[in-house]
Design a protein around this motif. Structure first.
Motif, PDB file in Angstrom:
ATOM      1  N   SER A 182       0.892  -1.186   0.046  1.00 40.70           N
ATOM      2  CA  SER A 182       0.040   0.071   0.028  1.00 40.70           C
ATOM      3  C   SER A 182       0.979   1.209  -0.005  1.00 40.70           C
ATOM      4  O   SER A 182       0.663   2.159  -0.890  1.00 40.70           O
ATOM      5  CB  SER A 182      -1.004   0.147   1.163  1.00 40.70           C
ATOM      6  OG  SER A 182      -1.900  -1.004   1.257  1.00 40.70           O
ATOM      7  N   ASP A 237      -5.921  -0.889  -4.495  1.00 37.34           N
ATOM      8  CA  ASP A 237      -5.614  -1.619  -3.545  1.00 37.34           C
ATOM      9  C   ASP A 237      -6.235  -2.616  -2.932  1.00 37.34           C
ATOM     10  O   ASP A 237      -7.198  -2.335  -2.389  1.00 37.34           O
ATOM     11  CB  ASP A 237      -5.027  -0.440  -2.573  1.00 37.34           C
ATOM     12  CG  ASP A 237      -4.329  -0.740  -1.255  1.00 37.34           C
ATOM     13  OD1 ASP A 237      -3.939  -2.131  -1.404  1.00 37.34           O
ATOM     14  OD2 ASP A 237      -4.207  -0.194  -0.158  1.00 37.34           O
ATOM     15  N   GLU A 238      -5.953  -3.698  -2.836  1.00 35.21           N
ATOM     16  CA  GLU A 238      -6.850  -5.090  -2.589  1.00 35.21           C
ATOM     17  C   GLU A 238      -8.033  -4.856  -2.829  1.00 35.21           C
ATOM     18  O   GLU A 238      -8.896  -5.083  -1.896  1.00 35.21           O
ATOM     19  CB  GLU A 238      -6.577  -5.165  -1.126  1.00 35.21           C
ATOM     20  CG  GLU A 238      -4.990  -5.249  -0.467  1.00 35.21           C
ATOM     21  CD  GLU A 238      -4.601  -6.560  -0.177  1.00 35.21           C
ATOM     22  OE1 GLU A 238      -5.559  -7.409   0.165  1.00 35.21           O
ATOM     23  OE2 GLU A 238      -3.634  -6.396   0.331  1.00 35.21           O
TER      24      GLU A 238
HETATM   25 MG    MG Z   1      -2.208  -2.928   2.247  1.00 38.62          MG
END
Ligand code: MG
Ligand code: ADP
Length: 365
Positions: free
Chosen positions: A50, A169-170
């Motif tokens: 991240s 992000d995910e």
């Molecule tokens: Mg992360």
């Protein structure tokens, strides 16, 4: 738009000024994300994925190193001026706005020559809504959507300003297993159709492998390996990468090289001509075992699991670091009843790693 990271580093100061240590979240990262490709940034929780993404977006400032979009050095540009679209794990839609208003929102802040008329904004909104296939939901509120639909709205919102780079992000973590599969196919399709250079962050190796043109594997802020998913799987540089990719995971044995041969316990399993005598880790992919009565690796059989297409033989060996060994063999193979089982090993599915630094030692083919 090619994205280039040069010696990118992020150090967080210690939270506790007296005793705490600073955290090097990203450590001297140098990678090229090729124009128009989807690159999966992969690694366990806390490895700096991240943080890398936020530095690319400009939400976090790099401690050191540079970021280029094409020829532009964007290291010191503010997020608004980088032209990135960002999608997070939690979709963070505005609950009181409709889908249409949510997607349109980023367009209302455009200023100067980029400013759009109401009609243009609406056209743009409908266009991206069509692309992510939610154009029939434009008048609903987020609470009236499924998780998958909400995530599509978030993607549409990230795309509506026509970003140079898309950062995810995910994005699938909050979806159930089936939706995750479906949505990742969708992301792939959207990425192909738009040709936007995309960085996709995930801790899920299968997800990254299935969707990415290239994967970047990280551990403790340090890049371990970069390459096409299949190439990295077939040729891991170190034990960490070998263990991180593949389900069921690779089987790792404590072994040694002696007189140009690899031993697992007393079992002499393979030639390793030219390799110095030393202790090694021996990694064998589940599909690297061949049932063979006269094979060199002798194991205790604890069970057989039928998984439709394949059969997995579950066994143990005193030198195995996995609690059980899983060997995947074709379902036609007849597995004997006995308590012991012998295997020969496929050479291209067997890797050895130096014990001191866990780097792979390449075997001659
Ligand atoms: Mg992360
Ligand atoms: P990932 O996304 O791979 O799970 P992160 O990039 O979020 O990892 O975090 C990498 C490391 O940096 C972790 O050790 C994390 O605790 C630390 N970290 C992240 N953000 C901060 C912050 N704002 N302050 C201090 N440490 C942070």
């Amino acid at each position: 738009m090619e994205v280039r990271l040069e010696n990118l580093t992020k150090v967080f100061p210690s939270r506790n000024k007296k005793s705490g240590e600073e955290v090097v979240a990203v450590n001297d990262m140098t990678i090229v994300i090729p124009d128009g490709k989807l690159v999966g940034l992969l690694g366990p929780s806390g490895c700096g994925k991240s943080t890398t993404l936020y530095m690319i977006s400009g939400l976090q400032k790099a401690t050191g190193g540079k970021i280029f979009f094409g020829e532009d050095d964007v290291t010191n540009l503010s997020p608004e001026n980088r032209g990135v679209g960002l999608v997070f794990q939690n979709y963070a839609l505005y609950p009181h706005l409709t889908v249409k208003q949510n997607i349109l929102f980023p367009l209302q802040n455009l200023k100067g020559p980029d400013k759009l008329s109401k009609n243009e904004m609406l056209e743009r909104t409908v266009e991206v809504a069509k692309l992510v296939q939610i154009d029939n939901l434009l008048d609903r509120k987020p609470s009236e959507l499924s998780g998958g639909q909400q995530q599509r709205v978030a993607i549409a919102r990230a795309l509506v300003k026509m970003p140079r780079v898309l950062l995810l992000d995910e994005p699938l973590s909050n979806l159930d297993a089936r939706l995750r599969l479906q949505t990742r196919e969708e992301i792939r399709r959207i990425q192909r159709e738009t040709g936007i250079t995309t960085v996709f962050v995930t801790h899920d190796q299968e997800e990254a492998m299935s969707i990415s043109d290239e994967i970047v594997i990280m551990k403790l802020g340090v890049v371990q390996q970069i390459g096409r998913p299949q190439d990295v799987y077939d040729s891991p540089e170190n034990l960490f990468v070998a263990k991180f990719l593949g389900t069921p995971p690779i089987n790792v044995f404590s072994g040694r090289v002696e007189n140009g041969k690899i031993y697992i316990g007393e079992d002499c399993v393979m030639e390793a001509e030219g390799v110095e005598d030393q202790e090694v880790w021996v990694g064998v992919r589940p599909e690297g075992f061949v049932l063979d009565n006269s094979g060199p690796l002798h194991c205790s059989k604890t069970g057989v699991e039928v998984m439709g297409r394949d059969v997995s033989v579950v066994a143990t060996h005193t030198a195995s670091t996995n609690s059980v060994i899983r060997a995947i063999i074709p379902s036609e193979t007849v597995v004997g009843d006995g308590d012991s089982v012998s295997f020969s090993l496929k050479r291209n599915k067997t890797f050895i790693f130096r014990k001191e630094d866990e780097k792979r030692i390449r075997l001659e083919k």
